[in-house]
Design a protein around this motif. Sequence first.
Motif, short mmCIF file in Angstrom:
data_model
loop_
_atom_site.label_atom_id
_atom_site.label_comp_id
_atom_site.label_asym_id
_atom_site.label_seq_id
_atom_site.Cartn_x
_atom_site.Cartn_y
_atom_site.Cartn_z
N SER A 265 -6.44 -3.65 -17.84
CA SER A 265 -7.31 -2.51 -18.13
C SER A 265 -8.65 -2.92 -18.74
CB SER A 265 -6.61 -1.55 -19.09
OG SER A 265 -6.23 -2.22 -20.29
N ALA A 266 -8.71 -4.09 -19.39
CA ALA A 266 -9.96 -4.51 -20.03
C ALA A 266 -11.04 -4.88 -19.02
CB ALA A 266 -9.69 -5.69 -20.97
N VAL A 267 -10.63 -5.28 -17.81
CA VAL A 267 -11.60 -5.71 -16.80
C VAL A 267 -11.55 -4.80 -15.58
CG1 VAL A 267 -11.65 -8.14 -17.51
CG2 VAL A 267 -9.89 -7.37 -15.90
N GLY A 268 -11.11 -3.57 -15.77
CA GLY A 268 -11.02 -2.64 -14.64
C GLY A 268 -12.34 -2.38 -13.96
N SER A 269 -13.45 -2.49 -14.70
CA SER A 269 -14.76 -2.21 -14.12
C SER A 269 -15.18 -3.24 -13.10
CB SER A 269 -15.82 -2.14 -15.23
OG SER A 269 -15.89 -3.37 -15.93
N VAL A 270 -14.59 -4.46 -13.14
CA VAL A 270 -14.94 -5.50 -12.16
C VAL A 270 -13.76 -5.89 -11.28
CG1 VAL A 270 -16.78 -6.48 -13.59
CG2 VAL A 270 -14.44 -7.35 -13.83
N SER A 271 -12.56 -5.44 -11.62
CA SER A 271 -11.37 -5.86 -10.87
C SER A 271 -10.78 -4.78 -9.98
CB SER A 271 -10.28 -6.35 -11.83
OG SER A 271 -9.81 -5.28 -12.64
N GLU A 272 -11.22 -3.54 -10.13
CA GLU A 272 -10.70 -2.47 -9.28
C GLU A 272 -11.36 -2.54 -7.92
OE1 GLU A 272 -8.12 0.84 -8.69
OE2 GLU A 272 -8.28 -0.62 -10.30
N VAL A 273 -10.59 -2.88 -6.89
CA VAL A 273 -11.11 -3.07 -5.54
C VAL A 273 -10.43 -2.06 -4.61
CG1 VAL A 273 -11.71 -5.49 -5.88
CG2 VAL A 273 -9.41 -4.89 -5.09
N ILE A 274 -10.79 -2.11 -3.35
CA ILE A 274 -10.27 -1.12 -2.40
C ILE A 274 -8.76 -1.16 -2.30
CG2 ILE A 274 -10.20 -0.50 0.04
CD1 ILE A 274 -13.14 -1.21 0.23
N SER A 275 -8.18 -2.36 -2.24
CA SER A 275 -6.73 -2.47 -2.06
C SER A 275 -5.96 -1.90 -3.25
CB SER A 275 -6.33 -3.93 -1.83
OG SER A 275 -6.79 -4.74 -2.89
N THR A 276 -6.40 -2.19 -4.47
CA THR A 276 -5.71 -1.65 -5.65
C THR A 276 -5.97 -0.16 -5.80
OG1 THR A 276 -7.58 -2.32 -7.05
CG2 THR A 276 -5.73 -3.85 -6.85
N TYR A 277 -7.16 0.29 -5.41
CA TYR A 277 -7.49 1.72 -5.47
C TYR A 277 -6.63 2.51 -4.50
CZ TYR A 277 -10.46 5.89 -5.66
OH TYR A 277 -10.94 7.17 -5.82
N VAL A 278 -6.41 1.95 -3.31
CA VAL A 278 -5.53 2.60 -2.33
C VAL A 278 -4.11 2.70 -2.89
CG1 VAL A 278 -4.43 2.29 -0.08
CG2 VAL A 278 -6.90 2.00 -0.31
N TYR A 279 -3.68 1.68 -3.59
CA TYR A 279 -2.32 1.69 -4.17
C TYR A 279 -2.20 2.77 -5.25
CZ TYR A 279 1.66 0.25 -7.01
OH TYR A 279 2.82 0.25 -7.74
N THR A 280 -3.15 2.79 -6.18
CA THR A 280 -3.04 3.73 -7.30
C THR A 280 -3.27 5.18 -6.87
OG1 THR A 280 -5.37 3.29 -7.86
CG2 THR A 280 -3.70 2.01 -9.02
N ARG A 281 -4.24 5.40 -5.97
CA ARG A 281 -4.54 6.77 -5.56
C ARG A 281 -3.67 7.22 -4.39
NH1 ARG A 281 -9.55 8.74 -7.36
NH2 ARG A 281 -8.90 10.67 -6.32
N GLY A 282 -3.34 6.30 -3.48
CA GLY A 282 -2.59 6.69 -2.29
C GLY A 282 -1.09 6.69 -2.49
N ILE A 283 -0.53 5.56 -2.93
CA ILE A 283 0.92 5.45 -3.05
C ILE A 283 1.41 6.09 -4.35
CG2 ILE A 283 2.84 3.82 -3.20
CD1 ILE A 283 1.27 1.96 -1.39
N VAL A 284 0.76 5.73 -5.47
CA VAL A 284 1.19 6.29 -6.75
C VAL A 284 0.73 7.74 -6.90
CG1 VAL A 284 1.05 6.04 -9.26
CG2 VAL A 284 1.15 4.00 -7.82
N GLY A 285 -0.52 8.02 -6.52
CA GLY A 285 -1.07 9.37 -6.66
C GLY A 285 -0.80 10.29 -5.50
#
Length: 322
Positions: A265-285
């Motif tokens: 969470s400390a580096v979310g501003s530089v580490s959040e990419v398309i693949s992880t965003y798809v996971y958190t918003r698509g599969i989890v959300g």
Amino acid sequence: MASSAGQSASGSAASHAAAANKPQWRKHWSRDKYLYLLLAPVALYFIVFKYAPLLGEVMAFKNYRLADGIWGSPWVGFDQFRKLFTSRDFISILRNTLLLNVYGLVFAFPVPILLALMLNELHSERYKRILQNLLYIPHFMSWIVLGSIVIALLSPSTGIVNAILKLLGLEPIYFMASTFWWPVAFVGSSVWREAGFGTIMYLAAMASINPQLYEAAAIDGASKLRQIWHVTLPGIRSTVAILLVLHMGKMMDVGFEQVYALQNSAVGSVSEVISTYVYTRGIVGLQYSYTTALGLFQSVVSLALVVAVNRLIRAMGERGLW
């Protein structure tokens, strides 16, 4: 006898004419049918797991609901794309994805070439094989394992890197919690895992270079560096060009496992990419249509990059992918 010879010649000419009129695909099949049979499982894999799922891209134009299924969900046109392009997260994840890939292109892509050049100059085959095996091992390890090792090595309290910094009188660095150092650790871990395995293609290309070219260069007084510059590098130039085109196809895809294993969470501003965003918003959300639209956008841009770079490579006189 003359008539029988004439009949034989006419029969032979007829058979040659029939063979010439035979469709090309039949000639290729009769000649290479066993090779095509060996290719069948690979073709089946791509059809089932790569092409058949493309039908699911229709979700990007629908408001998908589990109860209604893909075909029963209501059609919304380009609403998901409008929602995506106006999202505050879109620019951030696109920037992070492109930046990490650009860092990889600049700093990680040349490393296998340099390693292959150094390995190619080794005269001891036994020592060369040992080094190659050691360099290949990280490729076969999971990113979860490698990520844990990287985090342990860079730990500010128990990591060996910070222990060395303390011995030098420097303050410990929180590598994995710093927005500056996290991309450095990301690219460094990529080099550690993939650079050795990436030398395979370049070493194979170097093995195909005519040894007489090196002999001629040595007779002309060329040093080892000159031989590498004027013989080795031009000999692997086409391989570098093709691998560059393939690399450009991944410019919109950092990959999920590596980022997920290293991010926090400390580096979310530089580490959040398309693949992880798809996971958190698509599969989890459960926002399937929204993330399908993002994936479709990602694929279209990647295809455009591959086509553009392939044309550029061909314009420079090299052989591209097609």
